[in-house]
Write an enzyme that holds these catalytic residues in place. Structure first.
Site, PDB file in Angstrom:
ATOM      1  N   ILE A 200       9.039   8.611   1.056  1.00  0.00           N
ATOM      2  CA  ILE A 200       7.747   8.473   1.721  1.00  0.00           C
ATOM      3  C   ILE A 200       7.050   7.192   1.272  1.00  0.00           C
ATOM      4  O   ILE A 200       6.416   6.496   2.071  1.00  0.00           O
ATOM      5  CB  ILE A 200       6.872   9.706   1.429  1.00  0.00           C
ATOM      6  CG1 ILE A 200       7.444  10.927   2.152  1.00  0.00           C
ATOM      7  CG2 ILE A 200       5.431   9.475   1.852  1.00  0.00           C
ATOM      8  CD1 ILE A 200       6.690  12.210   1.891  1.00  0.00           C
TER       9      ILE A 200
ATOM     10  N   ALA B 111      11.728  11.566   5.905  1.00  0.00           N
ATOM     11  CA  ALA B 111      11.141  11.106   4.654  1.00  0.00           C
ATOM     12  C   ALA B 111      10.894  12.289   3.729  1.00  0.00           C
ATOM     13  O   ALA B 111      10.404  13.330   4.157  1.00  0.00           O
ATOM     14  CB  ALA B 111       9.819  10.365   4.914  1.00  0.00           C
ATOM     15  N   CYS B 112      11.281  12.126   2.484  1.00  0.00           N
ATOM     16  CA  CYS B 112      10.992  13.139   1.478  1.00  0.00           C
ATOM     17  C   CYS B 112      10.516  12.434   0.218  1.00  0.00           C
ATOM     18  O   CYS B 112      10.309  11.220   0.209  1.00  0.00           O
ATOM     19  CB  CYS B 112      12.203  14.022   1.196  1.00  0.00           C
ATOM     20  SG  CYS B 112      13.567  13.187   0.342  1.00  0.00           S
ATOM     21  N   ASP B 113      10.324  13.190  -0.820  1.00  0.00           N
ATOM     22  CA  ASP B 113       9.748  12.655  -2.048  1.00  0.00           C
ATOM     23  C   ASP B 113      10.555  11.491  -2.590  1.00  0.00           C
ATOM     24  O   ASP B 113      10.019  10.428  -2.896  1.00  0.00           O
ATOM     25  CB  ASP B 113       9.651  13.775  -3.084  1.00  0.00           C
ATOM     26  CG  ASP B 113       8.784  13.403  -4.260  1.00  0.00           C
ATOM     27  OD1 ASP B 113       7.754  12.760  -4.031  1.00  0.00           O
ATOM     28  OD2 ASP B 113       9.130  13.763  -5.387  1.00  0.00           O
TER      29      ASP B 113
END
Length: 540
Positions: A478, A444-446
């Protein structure tokens, strides 16, 4: 190999940094899924406006369509004239034909629909889009900011209205109530936005645009890097670019055909220069991984990959700021800019969106930004080299491990485990890694696209090579975590937000999605779990 740390806390993380990141991500997530539409608009603008690449006022439409027969010719002529026609009757996709409706209606409505869906699904997207029509019609400028307000606001109000009669509607009347309530609320919001929100947003846009123009005219625009570059490193890059600069840049590009604002954050030069400096003067794992990271950042456009290199030595942010200021100053001097957002921030995307009269300025801005950030970062790395080597835990040990692995010709989880005790890049693992069976791993990233997709690909290959089956590795934003993931991997600065979204998952935080030693630990954990499960089944 280090053991996985077990934590039992279920407290939802907070803090100002997390809240700012969450708000910034919400803004950028309204824009990022619609970037293809912005790029399409940019290409249409570049190709067909009066100064575009393919503009041709001498087209003989009768000659072109002569072979289609009279009826077909009349139909095609009508379609082309509807598509666009200038004052002289020359067929061309001009401002009043396709470019203007896209920027006036399509792009804001896409943003509003996406924002509404984020708040309240399809129903929220519909009501948010209806409400946004009010600010679109009630203003004389593209309503991107208005869409980012009315889309989520309309969805939120629809959600609250639905709660008023939740479980109180008689059977058979659900569709009637749902459709009419959404239609009436959408109508009221559109009217209210027309008279109330549109003038305010138009005034705010003029203030922001005036501030940008003042910075340009006063030759102070390079100072924007003082805010932009630290914000990027704190993983607010998408919020800054797509939440603030893109809406303002599109308005400017509509008037002048290009905007320097598209390059304030997207210029790949500063990050590229820092990574090249690490490739030459860095130590250990940082030095070994920097060349590959530089290629991914410059060509792939994933800027997040250089953020950990700045975070492990915060003084490097000076190099990013000065590099960014240099790039902006060159673009201001040459009057250069892009037609539309460059997303991702790859040199390829940047050049594709560069108009013909801006190539020199844009290319020099990238080269200048990279050169300055490289020089400044090299000075900082060289000045602190002896201190880092003397520290041992972050210097000579990691360098020795990297050299040993180079001599062996392959990586070693045992050697990397030694570095885990002191090397910042090792990250940490948090969660119950022994009780929960891991079958669904999510990076998960921005934005859920660039860096997380890269990390997922790396781990997926490791799992495949290890012969592990029955484990899925995916990537997502996220904000879209729903608690179903068994194990969530995030960059260290984003772990708190991920815990808030998926508190029951195992959380592993790393500093570098490209080559974290924690990936081997995850693979070993999954293998051990599957081996234990197989043994259990065999003894039954």
């Amino acid at each position: 190999m280090t053991s996985t740390t077990v934590t039992s806390t279920t407290k939802k993380p907070g803090g100002a940094r997390v809240h700012v990141q969450r708000f910034g991500t919400f803004l950028s997530n309204m824009v990022m899924p619609n970037i293809p539409a912005f790029i399409a608009w940019g290409f249409i603008t570049a190709l067909f406006i009066s100064t575009g690449w393919l503009q041709n006022t001498g087209w003989d439409i009768n000659g072109i369509l002569g072979g289609f027969g009279e009826q077909s010719k009349i139909g095609w002529q009508g379609a082309m004239t509807t598509l666009a026609q200038d004052d002289n009757g020359n067929v061309s996709v001009l401002y009043t034909g396709l470019v203007s409706p896209m920027i006036t209606y399509l792009l804001p409505l896409l943003i509003a629909n996406t924002g509404g869906r984020m708040v309240y699904g399809v129903r929220g997207g519909v009501v948010g889009s209806i409400a946004t029509m009010g600010v679109i019609v009630g203003s004389t400028i593209p309503m991107f900011i208005g869409a980012m307000i009315m889309g989520p606001l309309g969805a939120y109000l629809m959600k609250q209205v639905d709660r008023l009669w939740e479980n109180k509607i008689k059977a058979g009347f659900e569709m009637l109530v749902n459709n009419f309530s959404a239609g009436i609320l959408g109508m009221l919001l559109a009217i209210g936005a027309f008279f109330g929100i549109a003038p305010i947003v138009e005034w705010l846009s003029s203030v922001l645009g005036g501030a940008v123009n003042w910075l340009v005219s006063a030759h102070l625009l390079p100072l924007a890097s003082i805010l932009i570059e630290p914000g990027k490193v704190l993983f607010l890059n998408n919020a800054i670019n797509h939440g603030v600069l893109t809406p303002l840049g599109v308005e400017q590009a509509q008037q002048t055909g290009k905007s320097i604002l598209f390059l304030l954050e997207a210029n790949p030069g500063p990050g590229f220069g820092i990574l090249i400096a690490y490739s030459i003067f860095g130590l250990g794992i940082a030095r070994a991984s920097a060349p590959g990271a530089a290629l991914i950042q410059f060509v792939g456009g994933i800027h997040e990959i250089y953020f950990p290199y700045v975070l492990m030595k915060p003084m490097i942010i000076i190099a990013a700021i000065l590099g960014g200021m240099t790039g902006i100053a060159i673009n201001v001097t040459f009057g250069s800019g892009l037609r539309a957002p460059a997303s991702p921030g790859s040199i390829i995307a940047v050049l594709l969106q560069t108009p013909g009269d801006s190539f020199v300025g844009v290319i020099l801005s990238v080269i200048g930004a990279a050169a300055v950030s490289f020089i400044v970062a090299s000075i900082i790395l060289r000045a602190s080299r002896k201190r880092d080597l003397a520290a041992g835990n972050a210097g000579d040990l990691s360098a020795a491990v990297a050299q040993t692995e180079a001599n062996k010709g392959k990586s070693s989880s045992v050697l990397e485990g030694l570095v885990n005790e002191g090397e910042h890049d090792a990250g940490d693992a948090q969660g119950d890694g022994t009780d929960r069976l891991v079958r669904n791993i999510v990076f998960a990233c921005d934005a859920g696209m660039g860096s997380s997709a890269m990390g997922a690909s790396v781990l997926r290959n490791k799992i495949k090579k290890a012969g592990v089956e029955g484990v899925t590795v995916s990537n997502q934003a996220i904000a879209n975590l729903d608690g179903t993931a068994d194990l969530v991997i995030t960059q260290r600065e984003l772990t708190d937000r991920a815990k808030g979204q998926s508190p029951d998952s195992v959380h592993v935080s790393v500093d570098n999605f490209m080559n974290s030693p924690k990936y081997d630990e995850v693979v070993d954990l999954v293998k051990n779990q599957q081996g234990a499960t197989a043994t259990e089944d065999a003894t039954k």
